[in-house]
Motif scaffolding. Structure first.
Motif, PDB file in Angstrom:
ATOM      1  N   LYS A 170     -10.265   0.289   5.430  1.00 42.28           N
ATOM      2  CA  LYS A 170      -9.992   0.417   3.871  1.00 42.28           C
ATOM      3  C   LYS A 170     -10.307  -1.103   3.230  1.00 42.28           C
ATOM      4  CE  LYS A 170      -6.829   3.425   6.806  1.00 42.28           C
ATOM      5  NZ  LYS A 170      -5.916   4.429   6.151  1.00 42.28           N
ATOM      6  N   SER A 171      -9.959   0.067   2.116  1.00 39.82           N
ATOM      7  CA  SER A 171      -9.504  -1.847   0.797  1.00 39.82           C
ATOM      8  C   SER A 171      -8.453  -2.019   0.458  1.00 39.82           C
ATOM      9  CB  SER A 171     -10.719  -0.774  -0.701  1.00 39.82           C
ATOM     10  OG  SER A 171     -10.915  -2.024  -1.405  1.00 39.82           O
ATOM     11  N   SER A 172      -8.070  -2.943  -0.286  1.00 37.61           N
ATOM     12  CA  SER A 172      -6.624  -3.421  -0.846  1.00 37.61           C
ATOM     13  C   SER A 172      -6.823  -3.954  -2.165  1.00 37.61           C
ATOM     14  CB  SER A 172      -6.189  -4.555  -0.259  1.00 37.61           C
ATOM     15  OG  SER A 172      -7.098  -5.923  -0.140  1.00 37.61           O
ATOM     16  N   THR A 173      -8.543  -3.121  -2.294  1.00 36.63           N
ATOM     17  CA  THR A 173      -8.758  -3.406  -3.957  1.00 36.63           C
ATOM     18  C   THR A 173      -8.657  -2.636  -4.846  1.00 36.63           C
ATOM     19  OG1 THR A 173      -9.538  -5.428  -3.435  1.00 36.63           O
ATOM     20  CG2 THR A 173     -10.298  -4.985  -5.540  1.00 36.63           C
ATOM     21  N   VAL A 174      -8.296  -1.792  -5.659  1.00 37.29           N
ATOM     22  CA  VAL A 174      -8.687  -0.417  -6.205  1.00 37.29           C
ATOM     23  C   VAL A 174      -9.205  -1.620  -8.666  1.00 37.29           C
ATOM     24  CG1 VAL A 174      -6.505   0.675  -5.961  1.00 37.29           C
ATOM     25  CG2 VAL A 174      -6.061  -0.957  -8.004  1.00 37.29           C
ATOM     26  N   PHE A 175      -9.821  -0.126  -8.968  1.00 37.76           N
ATOM     27  CA  PHE A 175     -11.101  -0.498  -9.933  1.00 37.76           C
ATOM     28  C   PHE A 175      -9.996   0.430 -10.560  1.00 37.76           C
ATOM     29  CE2 PHE A 175     -15.062  -1.426  -7.099  1.00 37.76           C
ATOM     30  CZ  PHE A 175     -14.847  -3.034  -7.242  1.00 37.76           C
ATOM     31  N   LEU A 176     -10.495  -0.389 -11.522  1.00 39.31           N
ATOM     32  CA  LEU A 176      -9.630   0.079 -13.042  1.00 39.31           C
ATOM     33  C   LEU A 176     -10.296   0.582 -14.080  1.00 39.31           C
ATOM     34  CD1 LEU A 176      -7.032  -2.092 -13.893  1.00 39.31           C
ATOM     35  CD2 LEU A 176      -6.857   0.186 -12.484  1.00 39.31           C
ATOM     36  N   SER A 177     -10.303   1.441 -14.860  1.00 40.48           N
ATOM     37  CA  SER A 177     -11.637   2.073 -15.857  1.00 40.48           C
ATOM     38  C   SER A 177     -10.794   2.961 -16.736  1.00 40.48           C
ATOM     39  CB  SER A 177     -12.983   2.910 -15.050  1.00 40.48           C
ATOM     40  OG  SER A 177     -12.884   3.630 -14.767  1.00 40.48           O
ATOM     41  N   VAL A 221       0.886  -7.229  -5.410  1.00 40.00           N
ATOM     42  CA  VAL A 221      -0.397  -7.722  -6.000  1.00 40.00           C
ATOM     43  C   VAL A 221      -0.913  -9.418  -5.700  1.00 40.00           C
ATOM     44  CG1 VAL A 221      -1.386  -8.002  -8.403  1.00 40.00           C
ATOM     45  CG2 VAL A 221      -0.267  -5.832  -7.488  1.00 40.00           C
ATOM     46  N   VAL A 222      -1.870  -9.469  -5.296  1.00 40.84           N
ATOM     47  CA  VAL A 222      -2.987 -10.985  -4.998  1.00 40.84           C
ATOM     48  C   VAL A 222      -3.463 -10.991  -7.204  1.00 40.84           C
ATOM     49  CG1 VAL A 222      -4.721 -12.571  -3.862  1.00 40.84           C
ATOM     50  CG2 VAL A 222      -2.699 -10.153  -2.501  1.00 40.84           C
ATOM     51  N   GLY A 236     -11.208  -2.994 -15.082  1.00 42.49           N
ATOM     52  CA  GLY A 236      -9.860  -4.615 -14.623  1.00 42.49           C
ATOM     53  C   GLY A 236     -10.302  -4.224 -13.032  1.00 42.49           C
ATOM     54  N   LYS A 237      -9.968  -4.556 -12.013  1.00 41.41           N
ATOM     55  CA  LYS A 237      -9.615  -4.654 -11.231  1.00 41.41           C
ATOM     56  C   LYS A 237      -8.170  -5.246 -10.425  1.00 41.41           C
ATOM     57  CE  LYS A 237     -11.848  -7.933  -7.815  1.00 41.41           C
ATOM     58  NZ  LYS A 237     -12.327  -8.823  -7.954  1.00 41.41           N
ATOM     59  N   VAL A 238      -7.886  -4.550  -9.174  1.00 41.28           N
ATOM     60  CA  VAL A 238      -6.243  -5.506  -8.591  1.00 41.28           C
ATOM     61  C   VAL A 238      -6.582  -4.988  -7.570  1.00 41.28           C
ATOM     62  CG1 VAL A 238      -3.613  -5.050  -8.911  1.00 41.28           C
ATOM     63  CG2 VAL A 238      -5.056  -4.091 -10.413  1.00 41.28           C
ATOM     64  N   GLU A 239      -6.281  -6.651  -6.865  1.00 42.96           N
ATOM     65  CA  GLU A 239      -6.266  -6.510  -5.427  1.00 42.96           C
ATOM     66  C   GLU A 239      -4.381  -7.105  -4.961  1.00 42.96           C
ATOM     67  OE1 GLU A 239      -7.766  -9.777  -2.136  1.00 42.96           O
ATOM     68  OE2 GLU A 239      -8.222 -10.364  -4.315  1.00 42.96           O
ATOM     69  N   PHE A 240      -3.837  -6.059  -3.964  1.00 37.55           N
ATOM     70  CA  PHE A 240      -3.185  -5.879  -3.796  1.00 37.55           C
ATOM     71  C   PHE A 240      -3.058  -6.829  -1.608  1.00 37.55           C
ATOM     72  CE2 PHE A 240      -3.329  -1.990  -5.963  1.00 37.55           C
ATOM     73  CZ  PHE A 240      -2.080  -2.402  -6.637  1.00 37.55           C
ATOM     74  N   ALA A 241      -2.271  -6.559  -1.331  1.00 37.41           N
ATOM     75  CA  ALA A 241      -1.748  -8.341  -0.100  1.00 37.41           C
ATOM     76  C   ALA A 241      -1.860  -6.377   0.793  1.00 37.41           C
ATOM     77  CB  ALA A 241      -0.373  -8.313   0.330  1.00 37.41           C
ATOM     78  N   GLU A 242      -1.901  -5.601   0.959  1.00 36.96           N
ATOM     79  CA  GLU A 242      -2.212  -4.575   1.931  1.00 36.96           C
ATOM     80  C   GLU A 242      -2.590  -3.114   1.465  1.00 36.96           C
ATOM     81  OE1 GLU A 242      -0.453  -4.541   5.020  1.00 36.96           O
ATOM     82  OE2 GLU A 242       0.527  -6.740   4.567  1.00 36.96           O
ATOM     83  N   ASP A 243      -3.743  -2.630   2.466  1.00 36.45           N
ATOM     84  CA  ASP A 243      -4.698  -2.346   1.535  1.00 36.45           C
ATOM     85  C   ASP A 243      -3.224  -0.195   1.372  1.00 36.45           C
ATOM     86  OD1 ASP A 243      -4.225  -0.890   4.166  1.00 36.45           O
ATOM     87  OD2 ASP A 243      -5.959  -1.330   4.803  1.00 36.45           O
ATOM     88  N   ARG A 244      -2.367  -0.388   2.470  1.00 39.56           N
ATOM     89  CA  ARG A 244      -1.295   1.162   2.200  1.00 39.56           C
ATOM     90  C   ARG A 244      -0.809   0.805   0.590  1.00 39.56           C
ATOM     91  NH1 ARG A 244       2.061  -1.313   5.734  1.00 39.56           N
ATOM     92  NH2 ARG A 244       3.228  -2.328   4.788  1.00 39.56           N
TER      93      ARG A 244
END
Length: 162
Positions: A45-52, A73-74, A90-98
């Protein structure tokens, strides 16, 4: 019966190969059909989302404010071109994948300043669609691109016989 790492391979009445679990005492568990090794890997699982399609004037602090509503948010980042202008990505990395999954559900195709933002989960390195990474590490060369190959037979013009 041949033995493979804790599994016995046996033929059933229809001459089909069936894997059976072998317990520590050497007994056999219930019959199970096994898929390939790749289908038996747990999903990463990924804890990162990509934004466009972000508005070009959105700041990292604003992304932090927006996405903190879904979870911790990390890091946040916005991608810029060589001259320093936003690329709208952009990109946002979270502490948790959920939390990353919640961000996709909450904010994908939401409108900011008249632009419909796209939010998608990043594929984890060596993810389930990339068999060449992760499982084999760097043992296999990357696919596609580069090299250009040779000229093939008879297509070269530099060495003509006369």
């Amino acid at each position: 019966v041949s033995e493979r790492r804790g599994l016995d391979v046996m033929e059933d009445d229809d001459d089909q190969v069936v894997d059976q679990d072998v317990d520590q005492e050497g007994g056999q568990g219930g019959e199970q059909q096994k898929g390939s090794i790749f289908s038996r890997l747990g999903p990463k699982k990924s804890s990162t989302v990509f934004l466009s399609n972000l508005p070009y004037d959105v700041l990292e602090t604003e992304l932090l404010e927006l996405f903190s509503s879904v979870g911790k948010v990390v890091t946040t980042s916005i991608h810029y071109d060589a001259s320093g202008r936003s690329l709208g990505k952009g990109k946002v990395e979270f502490a948790e994948d959920r939390d990353a999954e919640k961000a996709v559900q909450e904010y994908h195709e939401t409108t900011i300043d008249g632009r419909t933002m796209k939010v998608s989960l990043a594929r984890p390195a060596g993810g389930e669609n990339n068999v060449r990474a992760g499982l084999f590490g760097t043992a296999l060369p990357p696919r596609g691109g580069g090299g250009g190959g040779g000229r093939g037979r008879g297509n070269g013009a530099s060495h003509q016989q006369r």
